[in-house]
Design an enzyme around this catalytic site. Sequence first.
Site, PDB file in Angstrom:
ATOM      1  N   LYS A  69       0.806  -1.227   0.000  1.00 31.11           N
ATOM      2  CA  LYS A  69       0.000   0.000   0.000  1.00 31.11           C
ATOM      3  C   LYS A  69       0.839   1.278   0.000  1.00 31.11           C
ATOM      4  CE  LYS A  69      -4.333  -1.731   1.906  1.00 31.11           C
ATOM      5  NZ  LYS A  69      -5.400  -1.547   2.894  1.00 31.11           N
ATOM      6  N   ASP A 105     -10.429   2.849   1.135  1.00 32.38           N
ATOM      7  CA  ASP A 105     -10.759   2.261   2.444  1.00 32.38           C
ATOM      8  C   ASP A 105     -11.555   3.238   3.311  1.00 32.38           C
ATOM      9  OD1 ASP A 105      -9.639  -0.261   2.181  1.00 32.38           O
ATOM     10  OD2 ASP A 105      -7.681   0.345   2.960  1.00 32.38           O
TER      11      ASP A 105
END
Length: 281
Positions: A69, A105
């Site tokens: 990420k 997210d």
Amino acid sequence: MNFLHTLTGSFAQPAAENPTVAMIEAAYRHHGLEWRYVNCEVAPEHLAAAVRGARAMGWAGFNCSLPHKLTVIEHLDGLAPSAQIIGAVNTVVMRDGLWIGENTDGQGFVEALLGVCTIEGQRVMLFGAGGAARAVAVELALAGAAHITVVNRSRPRGQELAELVNTRTGATAEYAHWHPAMPIPPGTGIVINATAIGLNPKVDDQLDLDWTTLRPGTVVADAIPNPPRTHLIRTAEIQGCTVLDGLGMLVNQGAIAIRLWTGVDADRGVMRLELARVLGL
Ligand code: NDP
């Protein structure tokens, strides 16, 4: 007839237990999209080649999960504003020949939260300061939350997140060190678990809270998607709180990625059902 489907997928390691492929492909099928989602196990030393390969094969985008990420950013051409503040990317989109990093997210979490309460002006108590907590804190702040108290086990990470919110968003934040039987301060509208506590297989693990301070009417959200009915969710429900499980966040972050890639607003119900089916929930 079209035998050439548009490709999307995920780069992660490990990849085998990630159910996202089932949820996304269920949405593609439901909406009649000639798109595929390929779950790929990619080691850190192969990430650059994987991104180049995706470009060579004309992929429309991909998700990045642990451990990519942060490191994927150096292989991209640009970042969306919130991904830039968060400093992490979970979704990459091909736009006009450029790889653009997004973070869905926190957006997925905020979308789920807005289904049960307003965010504007709220005081939030956020447990955790890892990747999920960073995304949630930044998106809550951008959505108008007034104040975020970050509670974390390790001080430096928690302090850094509070500092990030204070310096890069319009909200205020403070770090509160997590001590045993942590109380929820009066006036807190939203309590969030963005730690790994309660995640399968440690399903009986509990947050160390003074449960008597969890007041009726407080919104209590858990980022843990599996199992969705964590100890926190079950206890908060008994105390008369409004609860939100982590499945909603997982479904929404996937639906937002689908929208970014395809332009289609995917049916969340179909995605949630498929996720629950494959996870045996
Ligand atoms: P990270 O590893 O980046 O962060 C983990 C966080 O949990 C840290 O704040 C860590 O504290 C804390 N933590 C872990 N174990 C304990 C413990 N025993 N006691 C106290 N604190 C603990 O992970 P992520 O932020 O990426 O993910 C966190 C959770 O969020 C995961 O369980 C994941 O399933 C969930 N998640 C859900 C999503 C959804 O769509 N529903 C999306 C992304 C994540 P410390 O800093 O002290 O180590």
